[in-house]
Design an enzyme around this catalytic site. Structure first.
Site, mmCIF file in Angstrom:
data_model
loop_
_atom_site.group_PDB
_atom_site.id
_atom_site.type_symbol
_atom_site.label_atom_id
_atom_site.label_comp_id
_atom_site.label_asym_id
_atom_site.label_seq_id
_atom_site.Cartn_x
_atom_site.Cartn_y
_atom_site.Cartn_z
ATOM 1 N N HIS A 386 -28.582 -26.288 -36.309
ATOM 2 C CA HIS A 386 -29.246 -25.736 -37.497
ATOM 3 C C HIS A 386 -30.635 -26.349 -37.716
ATOM 4 C CE1 HIS A 386 -25.975 -23.248 -39.071
ATOM 5 N NE2 HIS A 386 -25.147 -24.201 -38.674
ATOM 6 N N GLN A 410 -25.611 -17.733 -35.772
ATOM 7 C CA GLN A 410 -26.495 -16.929 -36.612
ATOM 8 C C GLN A 410 -27.665 -16.336 -35.834
ATOM 9 O OE1 GLN A 410 -25.646 -20.152 -37.527
ATOM 10 N NE2 GLN A 410 -24.180 -19.711 -39.162
ATOM 11 N N ASP A 449 -22.453 -29.337 -37.751
ATOM 12 C CA ASP A 449 -21.649 -28.121 -37.616
ATOM 13 C C ASP A 449 -22.312 -27.110 -36.694
ATOM 14 O OD1 ASP A 449 -23.653 -27.850 -39.644
ATOM 15 O OD2 ASP A 449 -22.747 -25.943 -40.228
ATOM 16 N N GLU A 450 -21.488 -26.295 -36.088
ATOM 17 C CA GLU A 450 -21.874 -25.066 -35.389
ATOM 18 C C GLU A 450 -22.901 -25.277 -34.276
ATOM 19 O OE1 GLU A 450 -20.854 -21.648 -38.663
ATOM 20 O OE2 GLU A 450 -22.905 -22.411 -38.666
ATOM 21 N N VAL A 451 -22.772 -26.336 -33.520
ATOM 22 C CA VAL A 451 -23.574 -26.470 -32.301
ATOM 23 C C VAL A 451 -22.965 -25.560 -31.235
ATOM 24 C CG1 VAL A 451 -24.201 -28.040 -30.423
ATOM 25 C CG2 VAL A 451 -24.370 -28.802 -32.802
#
Length: 645
Positions: A386, A410, A449-451
């Protein structure tokens, strides 16, 4: 004239869900109600929904795309005549439009000379439906005969009061050896939340005497004793006394606004203390910027709900929001979005330069106010994923040898700080050095988060580090990155916070961290069983960006489902946990992600009253939704927007 040409252009969008024999369709309609033909232009749209890379599009082609920003062009030589409409059908999105806020919320034209013009953009409608789109806090009417005689949210441990008197005009706190700070903080709270009500007033203006005295109560507990001519609040700390004043203020407002239904007692006692130590709310200011005054009012609302933590999400792919002297380009470039800028229009922002950041003076003021009213501000800089905005601002942190893209969930390309680039650590440590001076909290949240699983797959620097460590994939590299961050934060006296993914690939030192479980209701229990201190925040119950119901006309997101106030209230965060697992529970928190917050009325509908429902879960051991529903209508929201208004 430009004004006539501009004012006569409207973008409307329409969603047709898939049905038997009928494919889903997202239709964009640009209508030219000017007196001039329009040529040599492209259409930019921005909203939560994303056009798929492989989408079939009829009537246009994608010129450029980044996450939820998309630029569409008509066929060469196309002319939009006066009174005509250009229709574009998108036959595939990254996900279906489940609620009206999923659609494009901003449209603009890009002209041949590179200038832009904003369009009047109509919120997405569902094909065949004229039902009004829902926004504004749902109104919970106070019943004629409430189940309890006084209005208090969250409900205290023990309420044994009786008698009734005319509601006083206001309260006049009287500190003793203790209570001065509580009285001052209560005055500031009421000014923020109820200006003009005179909830605090001196005796000569009719203020009801409220004695603040020292006594047992623990860190946040209190007791209130009622008499006909005064009340006494007993507490061990200033925070406990403040919570007692908040309870008394709620009782007063209930009795004054709904004088038939609620009492102001003349005798009896209330005893109270929280069930959980961590009662928080996360606030994402990266996807949408909230000004200093908005943040302070939100903090006041947290305090009025006896929530004691603000998890402040200050960076993400879409922006960077905190002033850092060592790297002014972080806010110079990363705090702003606009057409042709390093970060384009996203999530409904327009072509103009929009955004903002918090100066160090702003942060000092916000944190100072929060501390006064018993709210601990935990900053978050989301790393290593992010980080698109951060990397746009400091491109030197990229590995120049990286020659292939990877994408976040995303749809941001190559958005992760590279653990194999040594310069990354110097930059991050310099940022931490400045931020620990701004935030006195013992916690510092680093995201994690969300790597993407294929992050850094083509990076020579990352692959060299993988070889040295004898690992594959992204998770072990993230773990290495986080472990170095944690060691640095520990040296600064901070406990490291992170999202649940920080446990992957080797994890953090459990003695000096806490994790927030978010993906589902089971992950927090699993983390606690592994020995992590845990904050429970499952998306299915506590993510306040999720819609209130499945109804398409509700606002909000839906990737984790939906959660009505009753559903959030009824969720049991530690059901089935063992005694050992409960020993690792810090508490619970709401999470406010700002992607669907297209306007103030959407924020109010999504956050309230569910924020109060979560607050009561964290505080009260005696929960009853029917009682809650009868009382919560008296609780403030952020913008004063209500359903139907």
């Amino acid at each position: 004239m430009v004004a006539d040409w501009y004012d006569g252009l409207t973008l409307a969008t329409e969603w047709r869900p898939a049905a038997e024999g009928v494919a889903a369709r997202y239709r964009l309609m640009l209508t030219n109600d000017t007196g001039e033909a329009l040529r040599d232009f492209r259409l930019g749209i921005s909203g939560p929904a994303r056009v798929s890379d492989d989408a079939e599009i009829v009537g246009a082609k994608v010129v450029t795309q980044l996450s939820n920003f998309c630029e569409l062009a008509p066929e060469r030589g196309f002319v939009l005549a006066p009174g005509a409409r250009w229709t574009i059908d998108v036959l595939k999105l990254d996900y279906p439009i489940r609620h009206w806020t999923d659609g494009a919320t901003t449209g603009f034209l890009v002209l041949a000379d590179g200038t832009t013009r904003s369009l009047r953009t109509v919120p997405t409608r569902r094909e065949g439906s004229d039902t009004l789109r829902k926004k504004g806090t749902a109104i919970y009417e106070v019943p004629e005969h409430p189940p309890v005689p006084v209005s208090i949210v969250p409900w205290p441990q023990d309420v044994a009061v009786s008698g009734r008197r005319t509601a006083p005009a206001g309260l006049a706190p009287i500190p003793s050896a203790i209570g001065k700070s509580a009285a001052t903080a209560f005055g500031k709270l009421t000014e923020k939340l109820f200006p003009g009500e005179g909830l605090v007033r001196p005796a000569h203006e009719g203020g009801f005497p409220v004695e603040l005295v020292a006594g047992a109560g623990g860190k946040e507990g209190y007791a209130i004793e009622f008499a006909a001519d005064r009340a006494r609040i007993i507490g061990e700390t200033e925070t406990g006394l403040l919570y007692g004043l908040i309870t008394l203020g709620q009782i007063l407002r209930g009795a004054r606004i709904h004088l038939r239904q609620f009492n102001f007692p003349t005798s009896g006692r209330i005893e109270d203390a929280p069930a959980m130590a961590w009662r928080g709310s996360h606030l994402d200011v990266a996807r949408r910027y909230y000004a200093k005054d908005e943040v302070e009012r939100f903090i006041a609302i947290l305090a009025w709900n006896k929530l004691n933590v603000l998890h402040w999400h200050l960076s993400d792919d879409e922006s960077w929001r905190v002033e850092i002297d060592a790297y002014p380009q972080l806010t110079g470039k990363g705090a702003w979005r606009g057409y042709g800028m390093p970060v384009p229009p996203l999530l409904g922002s327009g072509p103009e330069r929009t955004g903002g950041y918090y100066s160090k003076a702003d942060i000092h003021a916000i944190v100072g106010f929060a501390t006064e009213v018993g709210v601990d501000v935990v900053p978050e800089i989301d790393m290593p994923g992010h980080c698109y905005a951060m990397l746009q601002a400091i491109p030197a942190l990229r590995d120049p040898g990286e020659n292939a893209p990877y994408y976040s969930i995303q749809s941001f390309p190559n958005n992760c700080l590279n653990p194999g680039v040594e310069a990354t650590y110097g930059v991050v440590e310099a940022i931490i050095d400045e931020m620990v001076e701004l935030f006195p909290s013992r916690y510092f949240h680093v995201g994690a988060d969300e790597v993407p699983e294929d992050a850094w797959h083509s990076s020579p620097a990352a692959n060299k580090l993988r070889k040295e460590l004898g690992v594959t994939g992204a998770a072990p590299l993230q773990a290495r990155f986080l472990q170095r961050l944690q060691a640095y934060l520990t040296s600064k006296g901070k406990l490291t916070g992170a999202w649940e993914e920080a446990s992957h690939g080797g994890g953090l030192d459990r003695a000096n961290c806490y994790l927030v479980g978010w993906k589902d209701t089971a992950i927090s229990q699993k983390l606690a069983a592994e020995g992590y201190d845990v904050v429970v925040a499952p998306a299915q119950a506590y993510y306040l960006d999720m819609a209130n119901s499945e109804d398409w006309h509700e606002c909000g997101a839906a990737w984790a489902g939906w959660s009505s106030p009753e559903k959030s209230y009824g969720f049991e965060p530690i059901a089935g946990w063992s005694a050992v697992e409960r020993g690792h529970l810090l508490g619970i928190q709401a999470c406010i992600w700002s992607e669907p917050m297209t306007d103030r009325a959407v924020f109010d509908r999504l956050v309230f009253p569910r924020l109060s429902a979560i607050a009561e879960t964290g505080w009260s051991s005696n929960r009853d939704f029917n009682r809650f529903k009868a009382l919560v209508g008296l609780m403030p929201n952020l913008y004063g927007r209500y359903e139907g208004f």
